[in-house]
Design a protein around this motif. Structure first.
Motif, PDB file in Angstrom:
ATOM      1  N   ARG A   1      -3.860   6.576  -3.773  1.00  0.00           N
ATOM      2  CA  ARG A   1      -3.577   8.001  -4.107  1.00  0.00           C
ATOM      3  C   ARG A   1      -4.743   9.109  -4.575  1.00  0.00           C
ATOM      4  O   ARG A   1      -5.129  10.916  -4.201  1.00  0.00           O
ATOM      5  CB  ARG A   1      -2.423   8.464  -4.688  1.00  0.00           C
ATOM      6  CG  ARG A   1      -0.898   7.872  -3.678  1.00  0.00           C
ATOM      7  CD  ARG A   1       0.149   7.707  -4.599  1.00  0.00           C
ATOM      8  NE  ARG A   1       0.445   6.659  -5.348  1.00  0.00           N
ATOM      9  CZ  ARG A   1       0.978   6.795  -6.631  1.00  0.00           C
ATOM     10  NH1 ARG A   1       2.423   7.064  -6.334  1.00  0.00           N
ATOM     11  NH2 ARG A   1       0.681   5.361  -6.820  1.00  0.00           N
TER      12      ARG A   1
ATOM     13  N   THR B 186       3.821  -1.247  -5.982  1.00  0.00           N
ATOM     14  CA  THR B 186       3.700  -0.231  -4.943  1.00  0.00           C
ATOM     15  C   THR B 186       1.939   0.896  -4.951  1.00  0.00           C
ATOM     16  O   THR B 186       1.633   1.208  -5.959  1.00  0.00           O
ATOM     17  CB  THR B 186       4.504   0.661  -3.998  1.00  0.00           C
ATOM     18  OG1 THR B 186       5.004   1.588  -5.704  1.00  0.00           O
ATOM     19  CG2 THR B 186       6.058  -0.232  -4.340  1.00  0.00           C
ATOM     20  N   HIS B 187       1.449   1.007  -3.766  1.00  0.00           N
ATOM     21  CA  HIS B 187       0.695   2.414  -3.771  1.00  0.00           C
ATOM     22  C   HIS B 187      -0.905   1.232  -4.477  1.00  0.00           C
ATOM     23  O   HIS B 187      -1.406   2.240  -5.100  1.00  0.00           O
ATOM     24  CB  HIS B 187       1.113   3.500  -4.477  1.00  0.00           C
ATOM     25  CG  HIS B 187       1.699   4.347  -4.495  1.00  0.00           C
ATOM     26  ND1 HIS B 187       1.987   5.126  -2.924  1.00  0.00           N
ATOM     27  CD2 HIS B 187       3.286   4.448  -4.817  1.00  0.00           C
ATOM     28  CE1 HIS B 187       2.746   5.340  -2.736  1.00  0.00           C
ATOM     29  NE2 HIS B 187       3.647   5.628  -3.690  1.00  0.00           N
TER      30      HIS B 187
ATOM     31  N   ARG C 179       1.019  -1.263   0.209  1.00  0.00           N
ATOM     32  CA  ARG C 179      -0.034   0.440   0.265  1.00  0.00           C
ATOM     33  C   ARG C 179       0.841   1.214  -0.243  1.00  0.00           C
ATOM     34  O   ARG C 179       0.294   2.298   0.212  1.00  0.00           O
ATOM     35  CB  ARG C 179      -0.833   0.488   0.735  1.00  0.00           C
ATOM     36  CG  ARG C 179      -0.537   0.174   2.279  1.00  0.00           C
ATOM     37  CD  ARG C 179      -0.848   0.071   3.581  1.00  0.00           C
ATOM     38  NE  ARG C 179      -1.250  -0.187   5.153  1.00  0.00           N
ATOM     39  CZ  ARG C 179      -1.498  -0.778   6.209  1.00  0.00           C
ATOM     40  NH1 ARG C 179      -2.399  -0.429   5.928  1.00  0.00           N
ATOM     41  NH2 ARG C 179      -0.813  -0.153   7.282  1.00  0.00           N
ATOM     42  N   ARG C 180       2.216   1.612   0.103  1.00  0.00           N
ATOM     43  CA  ARG C 180       3.244   2.831   0.436  1.00  0.00           C
ATOM     44  C   ARG C 180       4.464   2.285  -1.067  1.00  0.00           C
ATOM     45  O   ARG C 180       3.961   1.368  -1.551  1.00  0.00           O
ATOM     46  CB  ARG C 180       3.194   2.851   1.558  1.00  0.00           C
ATOM     47  CG  ARG C 180       2.380   3.147   2.745  1.00  0.00           C
ATOM     48  CD  ARG C 180       3.098   3.444   3.873  1.00  0.00           C
ATOM     49  NE  ARG C 180       4.007   2.578   4.701  1.00  0.00           N
ATOM     50  CZ  ARG C 180       4.893   2.993   5.442  1.00  0.00           C
ATOM     51  NH1 ARG C 180       5.351   4.011   5.689  1.00  0.00           N
ATOM     52  NH2 ARG C 180       5.615   1.932   6.067  1.00  0.00           N
ATOM     53  N   ASP C 181       4.786   2.900  -0.858  1.00  0.00           N
ATOM     54  CA  ASP C 181       6.569   2.086  -1.407  1.00  0.00           C
ATOM     55  C   ASP C 181       7.485   2.734  -0.663  1.00  0.00           C
ATOM     56  O   ASP C 181       8.516   2.498  -0.846  1.00  0.00           O
ATOM     57  CB  ASP C 181       6.740   4.121  -2.519  1.00  0.00           C
ATOM     58  CG  ASP C 181       6.446   5.179  -2.718  1.00  0.00           C
ATOM     59  OD1 ASP C 181       7.277   5.630  -0.848  1.00  0.00           O
ATOM     60  OD2 ASP C 181       7.222   5.525  -3.104  1.00  0.00           O
TER      61      ASP C 181
ATOM     62  N   ASP D 115      -5.651   2.342  -5.986  1.00  0.00           N
ATOM     63  CA  ASP D 115      -4.449   3.204  -5.485  1.00  0.00           C
ATOM     64  C   ASP D 115      -4.819   3.937  -4.820  1.00  0.00           C
ATOM     65  O   ASP D 115      -6.152   5.004  -4.880  1.00  0.00           O
ATOM     66  CB  ASP D 115      -4.267   4.345  -6.743  1.00  0.00           C
ATOM     67  CG  ASP D 115      -2.459   4.600  -6.850  1.00  0.00           C
ATOM     68  OD1 ASP D 115      -2.739   5.456  -5.258  1.00  0.00           O
ATOM     69  OD2 ASP D 115      -1.868   4.954  -7.562  1.00  0.00           O
TER      70      ASP D 115
END
Ligand code: NAP
Length: 308
Positions: free
Chosen positions: A222, A199-200, A175-177, A220
């Protein structure tokens, strides 16, 4: 009245067996309830490369058998059953196993932790039909198939790397980088040509039917954009939660249920000690669990002595 033991150890990972070894060598005649699935999480681990003393590494189940037989050699009495409930309101403490009551002057809780699931749509329906939390147990079912691993920690990297033995492609969804995984394990996954890292991305829904898993809808976080990916296997590796349900709130824990130490390895109930992953929110290693099991055995022995 049932016989009163000096010490009952609940749980049988590296913490429990080490506590058993030390208590047995100290002539405490310890009794262990190892659980129906004795050995704990390492029974589901393929290779342990970071436990000192095994230069070539060792399989998890193999190491647990060795720890157990070492403790049994000094007299640890192991019963492969689960503890249903305890009564810590007075000493000797009560411990119930398949309805039978046991009594003990002290307890060492080493019940460890269990895998957390994502809890998204479609997960319950596909558990056992393609979604698992244990690559060592289920990886071989996915020969030449495409699988995903969810998570960004050491467990996710380890599971993904192991799965490349069977799967044609392994996609890590994180879920993140930024990764919690150690550099060595992250690099091993990154350098494996069968592994792709996305990622993300978060899984919103698992797709499948009664024949099995077909894919996932991932998002995503974001911008909320979604896409569909195909996979027939999925391994969730997003961490663990402590196994403390049987204590029914009688020992102080943190907000996530991890047992709190009040003095050395003693818990909020004098005479009850805890060791290993059921306590540890920071290190969670076999070697640190074993070390803490040793501490708990020494603490319980000294505490019992101080009571006379
Ligand atoms: P972890 O280090 O806590 O990592 C959990 C991962 O899952 C994190 O990347 C986290 O993302 C992600 N995650 C958590 N909840 C999620 C959710 N709801 N949806 C999506 N992703 C989620 O857990 P672990 O990998 O199981 O490792 C636990 C401990 O065991 C660590 O200390 C590790 O070093 C140790 N371990 C060691 C070995 C070894 O040395 N051989 C092997 C396995 C594990 P965020 O980062 O965004 O929070």
């Amino acid at each position: 009245m049932p016989t009163t033991h000096n010490v009952i150890i609940i749980g049988s990972g590296p913490a429990g067996y080490t506590a058993g070894l030390y208590s047995a060598r100290a002539m405490m005649e310890p009794l262990m309830f190892a659980g129906y699935m004795s050995g704990g999480q390492l029974m589901l681990t393929s290779d342990i490369e970071n436990f000192p003393g095994y230069p070539e590494g060792i399989g998890g189940p193999e190491m647990m058998m060795e720890l157990r037989s070492q403790a049994e050699r000094f007299g640890l009495n192991v019963i492969d059953k689960n503890v249903e409930k305890v009564d810590l309101s007075s000493r000797p403490f009560g411990v119930w196993v398949e309805g039978v009551e046991y009594r003990s002057e002290s307890l060492i809780v080493c019940t460890g932790a269990e895998a957390i699931w994502l809890g998204v749509k479609g997960e319950d329906a596909q558990k056992g039909r393609g979604i698992s939390t244990c690559a060592t147990c289920d990886g071989a079912f996915f020969k030449d198939e495409e699988v995903v691993v969810v998570g960004g920690g050491d467990s996710a990297m380890e599971e993904a790397t192991f799965l490349t033995r069977f799967a044609s492609k392994v996609t890590i969804i994180h879920r993140r980088d930024v990764f919690r995984a150690s550099k060595v394990m992250l690099d091993r996954a990154k350098n494996n040509p069968k592994i792709e890292i996305m990622t993300h991305r978060q899984v919103k829904e698992w797709l499948g039917d009664e024949k099995g898993l077909k894919g996932a809808i991932i998002q995503d976080p974001r911008d909320g954009s979604q896409e569909q990916i195909a996979c027939t296997g999925a391994f969730i590796a997003i961490g663990h939660k402590p196994i403390t349900g049987f204590l029914d709130g009688q020992i102080e824990t943190d907000s996530e249920g991890y047992i709190l130490h009040v003095e050395n390895t003693m818990t909020s109930v004098p005479g009850v000690f805890a060791a290993g992953d059921v306590v540890d929110t920071r290190y969670r290693q076999a070697i640190t669990a074993a070390g803490m099991g040793c501490q708990a055995a020494i603490d319980s022995e000294r505490w019992l002595e101080s009571q006379h």
